[in-house]
Each structure stands twice: as structure tokens, then as C-alpha cells.
Motif scaffolding. Structure first.
Motif, PDB file in Angstrom:
ATOM      1  N   ILE A   1       5.241  28.169  34.060  1.00  0.00           N
ATOM      2  CA  ILE A   1       5.638  28.357  35.016  1.00  0.00           C
ATOM      3  C   ILE A   1       4.485  28.827  35.816  1.00  0.00           C
ATOM      4  O   ILE A   1       4.998  28.854  37.108  1.00  0.00           O
TER       5      ILE A   1
ATOM      6  N   THR B   1      20.476  28.512  40.424  1.00  0.00           N
ATOM      7  CA  THR B   1      19.548  27.512  40.226  1.00  0.00           C
ATOM      8  C   THR B   1      19.845  25.992  40.768  1.00  0.00           C
ATOM      9  O   THR B   1      19.556  25.414  40.953  1.00  0.00           O
TER      10      THR B   1
ATOM     11  N   TRP C   1      15.550  17.985  37.719  1.00  0.00           N
ATOM     12  CA  TRP C   1      15.577  18.018  36.823  1.00  0.00           C
ATOM     13  C   TRP C   1      15.535  19.328  35.610  1.00  0.00           C
ATOM     14  O   TRP C   1      15.910  19.957  35.013  1.00  0.00           O
ATOM     15  N   LEU C   2      15.872  20.667  36.809  1.00  0.00           N
ATOM     16  CA  LEU C   2      15.607  22.351  36.784  1.00  0.00           C
ATOM     17  C   LEU C   2      17.168  21.999  36.494  1.00  0.00           C
ATOM     18  O   LEU C   2      17.445  22.461  36.137  1.00  0.00           O
TER      19      LEU C   2
ATOM     20  N   ALA D   1      15.333  19.225  42.721  1.00  0.00           N
ATOM     21  CA  ALA D   1      14.917  20.678  41.949  1.00  0.00           C
ATOM     22  C   ALA D   1      15.741  20.072  40.648  1.00  0.00           C
ATOM     23  O   ALA D   1      16.259  20.287  40.080  1.00  0.00           O
TER      24      ALA D   1
ATOM     25  N   THR E   1       7.723  21.267  32.343  1.00  0.00           N
ATOM     26  CA  THR E   1       7.968  22.557  33.261  1.00  0.00           C
ATOM     27  C   THR E   1       9.902  22.940  33.406  1.00  0.00           C
ATOM     28  O   THR E   1      10.196  23.682  32.450  1.00  0.00           O
ATOM     29  N   PHE E   2       9.687  21.682  34.402  1.00  0.00           N
ATOM     30  CA  PHE E   2      10.938  22.313  34.801  1.00  0.00           C
ATOM     31  C   PHE E   2      12.521  21.588  33.661  1.00  0.00           C
ATOM     32  O   PHE E   2      13.041  22.509  33.630  1.00  0.00           O
TER      33      PHE E   2
ATOM     34  N   ALA F   1       9.672  23.216  43.259  1.00  0.00           N
ATOM     35  CA  ALA F   1       9.657  22.134  43.715  1.00  0.00           C
ATOM     36  C   ALA F   1      10.973  21.993  45.200  1.00  0.00           C
ATOM     37  O   ALA F   1      10.509  20.338  45.513  1.00  0.00           O
TER      38      ALA F   1
ATOM     39  N   ALA G   1      10.117  28.193  39.908  1.00  0.00           N
ATOM     40  CA  ALA G   1      10.166  26.804  39.849  1.00  0.00           C
ATOM     41  C   ALA G   1      10.824  25.683  41.214  1.00  0.00           C
ATOM     42  O   ALA G   1      10.136  24.962  41.388  1.00  0.00           O
ATOM     43  N   LEU G   2      12.282  26.522  41.354  1.00  0.00           N
ATOM     44  CA  LEU G   2      12.623  26.136  42.502  1.00  0.00           C
ATOM     45  C   LEU G   2      11.295  25.841  43.488  1.00  0.00           C
ATOM     46  O   LEU G   2      11.750  24.779  44.618  1.00  0.00           O
TER      47      LEU G   2
ATOM     48  N   THR H   1      12.477  24.796  31.654  1.00  0.00           N
ATOM     49  CA  THR H   1      13.148  25.939  32.013  1.00  0.00           C
ATOM     50  C   THR H   1      14.233  26.202  32.236  1.00  0.00           C
ATOM     51  O   THR H   1      15.268  26.868  32.338  1.00  0.00           O
TER      52      THR H   1
ATOM     53  N   GLY I   1      18.865  16.315  33.270  1.00  0.00           N
ATOM     54  CA  GLY I   1      17.390  16.554  34.785  1.00  0.00           C
ATOM     55  C   GLY I   1      17.014  14.722  35.406  1.00  0.00           C
ATOM     56  O   GLY I   1      17.441  15.233  36.377  1.00  0.00           O
TER      57      GLY I   1
END
Length: 344
Positions: free
Chosen positions: A58, A148, A26-27, A24, A229-230, A303, A299-300, A233, A14
């Protein structure tokens, strides 16, 4: 320790993606890094307890990100929900046919692999003897991973608008976080008890959203907690490749990638159509109609600065539709198999 290693890999991936300036990051970077590590045989692990922590975080983040005017946008949702229903029929029919005719998968494997979501339900049915569960897992996880990765990249190179996260004037303090988390966990457990799909995520979001719209808090989630959190996930998404050998992956990867490409194309066309009829960002509509996992797409949405209430509502409806569609299609497959056996 496998869990610590997994989180470290996700954080490193990330961090690299963020340095590259990817939305996004980190995710996306975390998910890709952990996937590669799992495929290379690294001891990647995400225990159930930690996964539930991820789901709560999340849900909390999604609830805290709900736009204050979300309820005023409800009048435009029927159009996108109708598009969602049409989209699901087209995706299952087209990708299922392709996997059967082009890749010669048996109907059970092909159509269970084509369902855009409800993975636990799909695998539960596969475990009863419908289809090849290993191939289904690979194709479905490829879909989640590629979505993702594709959405943030698409937001850079395609006209998919995204917004910078708004500047926050205040953040939830430790006491508020503890109280909000307790409420989210309690409602999440109730949702799980009621067998609601993705119960912990949806329960946590429902609690956080109700509290925000009810005026119990207006502050944002602390940035370090959102980043954590990212990272978590990303680790969760990548860890789904654990136990899948490279040989198994390559055997199903081509079909999975083509099925994902078909799905993304269908979703994009449907989102473009809906965007002509409603006053909403194209990217937000796309995430609402996308067939990714709720936790990943939610999550996206956070972000990229979108309204998470819209995204979550559409994913809930998608899961509800699939709850009826999956058994119906499986019954049809069973009926066709029995008829073929009789004809022989």
C-alpha cells in the motif's frame, strides 16, 4: 489453508464487484466478502507477516501515485487541516454523547468507540480496563468497513468526482520493484522502531514518495500488483471481524452504524465547506478528512485517481491529533468516574 481461503474469498468478492462496474471494486468487494465469511464462521486469517506485506505494498502504491505537483498544493492545506481539527472534536463529542445517552454504553466504551482512528491505541487503552473492548472493536471495525464500501458507491450516485486511472506509458520493472520494496521496508522498519502510528505504511510511502519526487523513478506500479494490493487490503479489512460472534455483532451493530452515519455526515459537511475555499476535487478532500484507516483510504485514493500525498498527510495529522486527544479524554472519563464514586 485459512490464508489461501481468505485471499480467494477476497479475490472472488472483488471480481464480482468489478463485473458490476463499481469503482474500487477489488477493494470494496473483497472487504465485504471476507467480512461476511468471517461472520459466518469461515476460517479467515491474515497473519502478521502477510499484513506487513500488505502495508508495504500500500505504501509503495501510494508513493508511486503521488501527483508530481503535490508540493505546489501545500499552500491550500492549512484550510483543510483546520477543518480536520474541528471535525474531530465534533465527531467525538456527538457520537460519544449519542452512544452514552441513546444506547446506554458506559462513557469509556462510548467515547473510545467514537474516536475516528488509531484503533490499536484505542484497544491498548481499553485493555487497561477502560470500556468494553469487544464492543469497541465491533463499532470501530464497522466504521472502517462501511467507509470502505460507502466511498466507492457514493462516487457513483453522488456528485463526488473521481478520475479514471491515468494511462500509464511505462511500468516499474522487476529490479526497480525489488529495490523500491527494499527501501520501503527499511524506512518502514525505522518508522516502526520510532513508534510512528501506522509506521510500516507511512514509512513505505515516505520512501516511495521521496524516490519519485527525487526523480529516481517515474514509472507506475504494474497493474497486476495494484490489483493484488487491493485484494490483500480487502482481506485485511474483512479479517478484523474474526472472533466476533453474530450475537456480539448485533448487540453493537446498530450503535456502530448510527455512529458511522453521523461521522460520514459530519465529514461530508466539512468537506463541502473546504471545497468552497480550495481548488481541489471534493472526493479528494473527503478522503483526506475521512476517519477511515490509512491503508483503506489510501487504497481508495489510488483506485479513484486522487493525489495520495494530500490524503496521507491528512491522515498522519489526524493520527497525531488523536495521539493527544485520546489520553486527554480518557483522563477526563477517569476523573468523572472518581468524582461519581466519591459522590455516592
Amino acid at each position: 489453508m485459512p490464508v489461501v481461503l481468505t485471499l480467494a474469498i477476497s479475490a472472488a468478492g472483488g471480481g464480482i464487484a468489478m463485473l458490476m462496474g463499481l469503482p474500487a471494486g477489488w477493494l470494496m468487494g473483497g472487504a465485504l466478502a471476507v467480512t461476511v465469511a468471517a461472520m459466518m464462521g469461515a476460517p479467515v486469517a491474515m497473519p502478521d507477516g502477510l499484513r506487513n506485506v500488505v502495508f508495504v505494498l500500500i505504501g509503495m502504491s501510494m508513493g508511486a501515485s503521488v501527483a508530481p505537483d503535490s508540493l505546489t498544493l501545500l499552500s491550500s492545506w492549512p484550510i483543510s487541516l483546520a477543518a480536520l481539527a474541528v471535525e474531530l472534536v465534533i465527531i467525538v463529542a456527538a457520537t460519544g454523547w449519542m452512544l452514552t445517552k441513546v444506547f446506554k454504553l458506559d462513557p469509556g466504551t462510548a467515547y473510545l468507540s467514537s474516536f475516528p482512528g488509531h484503533l490499536s491505541f484505542v484497544l491498548g487503552i481499553a485493555a487497561t480496563g477502560v470500556g468494553n473492548s469487544r464492543q469497541i472493536v465491533i463499532i470501530q471495525v464497522i466504521r472502517i468497513l462501511m467507509l470502505t464500501i460507502a466511498v466507492p458507491i457514493g462516487s457513483v450516485f453522488l456528485p463526488i468526482d473521481h478520475f479514471a486511472a491515468p494511462v500509464k506509458g511505462a511500468y516499474l520493472n522487476p529490479l526497480q520493484l525489488v529495490l523500491l520494496a527494499a527501501g520501503c521496508i527499511a524506512v518502514g522498519l525505522v518508522f516502526m522502531r520510532l513508534k510512528v502510528p501506522a509506521g510500516m505504511v507511512l514509512g513505505a510511502m515516505a520512501a516511495a514518495t521521496a524516490a519519485k519526487l527525487g526523480g529516481l523513478y517515474t514509472e507506475a506500479m504494474p497493474t497486476p500488483l495494484v490489483v493484488a494490493t487491493f485484494i490483500l487490503t480487502g482481506a485485511l479489512i474483512g479479517s478484523r471481524f474474526v472472533g466476533i460472534t453474530r450475537k456480539e455483532f448485533m448487540a453493537a451493530a446498530t450503535g456502530g452504524l448510527i455512529a458511522t452515519a453521523m461521522t460520514v455526515s459530519i465529514v461530508t459537511l466539512m468537506a463541502l465547506g473546504v471545497a468552497q475555499l480550495v481548488d481541489m476535487p471534493f472526493g479528494q478532500i473527503w478522503l483526506g478528512l475521512s476517519p477511515g484507516a490509512l491503508e483503506g483510504m489510501g487504497a481508495l485514493g489510488i483506485a479513484l485517481g486522487y493525489d495520495t500525498a494530500f490524503i496521507a498527510a491528512h491522515h498522519v495529522i489526524r493520527l497525531l491529533m488523536l495521539s493527544f486527544a485520546i489520553p486527554a479524554v480518557v483522563m477526563l472519563i477517569r476523573w468523572q468516574e472518581r468524582r461519581a464514586t466519591i459522590n455516592e
